[in-house]
Design a protein around this motif. Structure first.
Motif, PDB file in Angstrom:
ATOM      1  N   MET A   1     -16.206 -42.392  25.085  1.00  0.00           N
ATOM      2  CA  MET A   1     -14.902 -41.505  25.417  1.00  0.00           C
ATOM      3  C   MET A   1     -13.781 -42.729  25.258  1.00  0.00           C
ATOM      4  SD  MET A   1     -15.281 -38.678  26.347  1.00  0.00           S
ATOM      5  CE  MET A   1     -15.641 -37.419  27.340  1.00  0.00           C
ATOM      6  N   TYR A   2     -12.470 -42.180  24.557  1.00  0.00           N
ATOM      7  CA  TYR A   2     -11.449 -43.065  24.528  1.00  0.00           C
ATOM      8  C   TYR A   2     -10.296 -42.332  25.425  1.00  0.00           C
ATOM      9  CZ  TYR A   2     -13.324 -43.614  19.802  1.00  0.00           C
ATOM     10  OH  TYR A   2     -14.035 -43.924  18.911  1.00  0.00           O
ATOM     11  N   GLN A   3      -9.674 -43.251  25.921  1.00  0.00           N
ATOM     12  CA  GLN A   3      -8.023 -42.943  26.416  1.00  0.00           C
ATOM     13  C   GLN A   3      -7.234 -42.598  25.464  1.00  0.00           C
ATOM     14  OE1 GLN A   3      -7.020 -45.664  29.736  1.00  0.00           O
ATOM     15  NE2 GLN A   3      -8.725 -45.147  30.908  1.00  0.00           N
ATOM     16  N   ILE A   4      -5.935 -42.260  25.732  1.00  0.00           N
ATOM     17  CA  ILE A   4      -5.191 -41.568  24.800  1.00  0.00           C
ATOM     18  C   ILE A   4      -4.581 -42.838  23.904  1.00  0.00           C
ATOM     19  CG2 ILE A   4      -3.072 -41.989  26.272  1.00  0.00           C
ATOM     20  CD1 ILE A   4      -2.024 -39.462  24.896  1.00  0.00           C
ATOM     21  N   GLY A   5      -4.485 -44.151  24.298  1.00  0.00           N
ATOM     22  CA  GLY A   5      -3.895 -45.227  23.759  1.00  0.00           C
ATOM     23  C   GLY A   5      -5.117 -45.770  22.713  1.00  0.00           C
ATOM     24  N   GLU A   6      -6.277 -45.564  23.258  1.00  0.00           N
ATOM     25  CA  GLU A   6      -7.504 -46.086  22.467  1.00  0.00           C
ATOM     26  C   GLU A   6      -7.677 -45.297  21.307  1.00  0.00           C
ATOM     27  OE1 GLU A   6     -10.113 -47.815  25.949  1.00  0.00           O
ATOM     28  OE2 GLU A   6     -10.375 -45.796  25.561  1.00  0.00           O
ATOM     29  N   LEU A   7      -7.551 -44.015  21.436  1.00  0.00           N
ATOM     30  CA  LEU A   7      -7.762 -43.098  20.261  1.00  0.00           C
ATOM     31  C   LEU A   7      -6.623 -42.937  19.451  1.00  0.00           C
ATOM     32  CD1 LEU A   7      -9.209 -40.808  19.084  1.00  0.00           C
ATOM     33  CD2 LEU A   7      -8.047 -38.994  20.333  1.00  0.00           C
ATOM     34  N   ALA A   8      -5.422 -43.153  19.840  1.00  0.00           N
ATOM     35  CA  ALA A   8      -4.282 -43.362  18.764  1.00  0.00           C
ATOM     36  C   ALA A   8      -4.500 -44.645  18.190  1.00  0.00           C
ATOM     37  CB  ALA A   8      -2.884 -43.417  19.706  1.00  0.00           C
ATOM     38  N   LYS A   9      -4.802 -45.601  18.596  1.00  0.00           N
ATOM     39  CA  LYS A   9      -4.863 -46.864  18.034  1.00  0.00           C
ATOM     40  C   LYS A   9      -5.868 -46.936  16.777  1.00  0.00           C
ATOM     41  CE  LYS A   9      -5.565 -51.921  18.648  1.00  0.00           C
ATOM     42  NZ  LYS A   9      -5.664 -53.097  19.447  1.00  0.00           N
ATOM     43  N   ALA A  10      -7.048 -46.214  17.447  1.00  0.00           N
ATOM     44  CA  ALA A  10      -8.231 -46.076  16.363  1.00  0.00           C
ATOM     45  C   ALA A  10      -8.082 -45.107  15.119  1.00  0.00           C
ATOM     46  CB  ALA A  10      -9.482 -45.378  17.135  1.00  0.00           C
ATOM     47  N   CYS A  11      -6.789 -44.323  15.238  1.00  0.00           N
ATOM     48  CA  CYS A  11      -6.530 -43.572  14.174  1.00  0.00           C
ATOM     49  C   CYS A  11      -5.308 -44.056  13.590  1.00  0.00           C
ATOM     50  CB  CYS A  11      -6.457 -42.103  14.788  1.00  0.00           C
ATOM     51  SG  CYS A  11      -8.117 -41.374  15.099  1.00  0.00           S
ATOM     52  N   GLY A  12      -4.667 -45.120  14.002  1.00  0.00           N
ATOM     53  CA  GLY A  12      -3.389 -45.794  13.452  1.00  0.00           C
ATOM     54  C   GLY A  12      -2.213 -44.881  13.690  1.00  0.00           C
ATOM     55  N   ILE A  13      -2.126 -44.110  14.868  1.00  0.00           N
ATOM     56  CA  ILE A  13      -0.799 -43.310  15.253  1.00  0.00           C
ATOM     57  C   ILE A  13      -0.421 -43.929  16.655  1.00  0.00           C
ATOM     58  CG2 ILE A  13      -1.380 -41.402  13.873  1.00  0.00           C
ATOM     59  CD1 ILE A  13      -2.295 -39.981  16.495  1.00  0.00           C
ATOM     60  N   ASN A  14       0.696 -43.356  17.152  1.00  0.00           N
ATOM     61  CA  ASN A  14       1.233 -43.780  18.429  1.00  0.00           C
ATOM     62  C   ASN A  14       0.719 -42.466  19.478  1.00  0.00           C
ATOM     63  OD1 ASN A  14       3.362 -42.024  18.444  1.00  0.00           O
ATOM     64  ND2 ASN A  14       4.558 -43.328  17.252  1.00  0.00           N
ATOM     65  N   ASN A  15       1.010 -42.989  20.651  1.00  0.00           N
ATOM     66  CA  ASN A  15       0.659 -42.193  21.590  1.00  0.00           C
ATOM     67  C   ASN A  15       1.437 -40.919  21.474  1.00  0.00           C
ATOM     68  OD1 ASN A  15      -0.997 -44.305  22.406  1.00  0.00           O
ATOM     69  ND2 ASN A  15      -0.338 -44.371  24.661  1.00  0.00           N
ATOM     70  N   ASP A  16       2.697 -40.938  21.443  1.00  0.00           N
ATOM     71  CA  ASP A  16       3.501 -39.759  21.149  1.00  0.00           C
ATOM     72  C   ASP A  16       3.016 -38.916  20.110  1.00  0.00           C
ATOM     73  OD1 ASP A  16       5.220 -40.765  23.324  1.00  0.00           O
ATOM     74  OD2 ASP A  16       6.689 -41.830  21.938  1.00  0.00           O
ATOM     75  N   THR A  17       2.485 -39.161  19.193  1.00  0.00           N
ATOM     76  CA  THR A  17       2.026 -38.402  18.134  1.00  0.00           C
ATOM     77  C   THR A  17       1.123 -37.649  18.483  1.00  0.00           C
ATOM     78  OG1 THR A  17       2.853 -40.111  16.337  1.00  0.00           O
ATOM     79  CG2 THR A  17       0.963 -38.454  15.836  1.00  0.00           C
ATOM     80  N   LEU A  18       0.088 -38.216  19.267  1.00  0.00           N
ATOM     81  CA  LEU A  18      -1.013 -37.582  19.725  1.00  0.00           C
ATOM     82  C   LEU A  18      -0.675 -36.509  20.710  1.00  0.00           C
ATOM     83  CD1 LEU A  18      -4.134 -37.247  20.056  1.00  0.00           C
ATOM     84  CD2 LEU A  18      -4.269 -39.684  21.268  1.00  0.00           C
ATOM     85  N   ARG A  19       0.136 -36.989  21.565  1.00  0.00           N
ATOM     86  CA  ARG A  19       0.857 -35.941  22.616  1.00  0.00           C
ATOM     87  C   ARG A  19       1.502 -34.775  21.735  1.00  0.00           C
ATOM     88  NH1 ARG A  19       2.470 -40.782  25.420  1.00  0.00           N
ATOM     89  NH2 ARG A  19       1.353 -41.289  27.037  1.00  0.00           N
ATOM     90  N   PHE A  20       2.158 -35.054  20.728  1.00  0.00           N
ATOM     91  CA  PHE A  20       2.736 -34.075  19.971  1.00  0.00           C
ATOM     92  C   PHE A  20       1.648 -32.875  19.589  1.00  0.00           C
ATOM     93  CE2 PHE A  20       4.333 -32.362  15.914  1.00  0.00           C
ATOM     94  CZ  PHE A  20       5.309 -31.811  16.260  1.00  0.00           C
ATOM     95  N   TYR A  21       0.559 -33.751  19.202  1.00  0.00           N
ATOM     96  CA  TYR A  21      -0.623 -32.649  18.499  1.00  0.00           C
ATOM     97  C   TYR A  21      -1.225 -31.941  19.486  1.00  0.00           C
ATOM     98  CZ  TYR A  21      -0.453 -35.185  14.099  1.00  0.00           C
ATOM     99  OH  TYR A  21       0.151 -35.555  12.902  1.00  0.00           O
ATOM    100  N   GLU A  22      -1.034 -32.188  20.630  1.00  0.00           N
ATOM    101  CA  GLU A  22      -1.558 -31.627  21.896  1.00  0.00           C
ATOM    102  C   GLU A  22      -0.713 -30.702  22.425  1.00  0.00           C
ATOM    103  OE1 GLU A  22      -2.669 -34.049  25.485  1.00  0.00           O
ATOM    104  OE2 GLU A  22      -3.988 -35.619  24.146  1.00  0.00           O
ATOM    105  N   LYS A  23       0.541 -31.044  22.322  1.00  0.00           N
ATOM    106  CA  LYS A  23       1.601 -29.954  22.740  1.00  0.00           C
ATOM    107  C   LYS A  23       1.530 -28.741  22.009  1.00  0.00           C
ATOM    108  CE  LYS A  23       6.445 -29.699  23.290  1.00  0.00           C
ATOM    109  NZ  LYS A  23       7.808 -30.212  23.190  1.00  0.00           N
ATOM    110  N   ASN A  24       1.326 -29.065  20.557  1.00  0.00           N
ATOM    111  CA  ASN A  24       1.362 -28.078  19.493  1.00  0.00           C
ATOM    112  C   ASN A  24      -0.120 -27.243  19.196  1.00  0.00           C
ATOM    113  OD1 ASN A  24       4.003 -27.767  18.048  1.00  0.00           O
ATOM    114  ND2 ASN A  24       3.742 -29.851  18.521  1.00  0.00           N
TER     115      ASN A  24
END
Length: 150
Positions: A1-24
């Motif tokens: 399991m990944y926390q948000i920062g770990e997943l974002a880093k693993a995929c080369g994006i920032n946390n806000d981008t990940l949250r944006f995809y969640e929000k959408n």
């Protein structure tokens, strides 16, 4: 399991981008920790990478949502459905390219019509072309005749 920062880093994006995809509604965390942290699985990582690749080739969020719905339920969708989405996007891109080429041609004509000198812009052929409601404007400037289009 990944926390948000770990997943974002693993995929080369920032946390806000990940949250944006969640929000959408493109990605939802698989789990929450006892303290409320978002937790993502390997499948969530695969989905995020799918989103990023689709975004990279030019799909909008709405189009990615459509592609994801097909990806998630491949058995009940046809390859033709995916091809239709891609062909529609390709058609849009081709139209945008044609429009950009028209812009480029018009801008080149405007640029070529101007002497670019230090004289006053009172008789600037570019400004005159943009002020004109005709397609062709002929103006003698610095003893040269220029044709240009609005």
């Amino acid at each position: 399991m990944y926390q948000i920062g770990e997943l974002a880093k693993a995929c080369g994006i920032n946390n806000d981008t990940l949250r944006f995809y969640e929000k959408n509604a493109l990605l939802t965390p698989s789990h929450r920790s006892e303290s409320g942290y978002r937790l993502y699985s390997e499948k969530d990582k695969d989905i995020l990478q799918f989103i990023l690749r689709a975004k990279h080739v030019g799909f909008t969020l709405a189009e990615i949502r459509e592609l994801l719905s097909i990806e998630i339920d491949k058995a009940n969708n046809a390859c033709a459905d995916v091809k239709t989405l891609v062909d529609r996007k390709l058609f849009d891109v081709e139209n945008k390219l044609a429009e950009l080429i028209r812009f480029q041609t018009s801008l080149k004509r405007l640029s070529n019509a101007c002497c670019g000198g230090a004289e006053s812009a009172e008789h600037c052929t570019i400004l005159e072309a943009l002020e004109s409601d005709t397609d062709n404007v002929r103006h003698e400037h610095n003893h040269h005749v220029y044709d240009h289009y609005k």
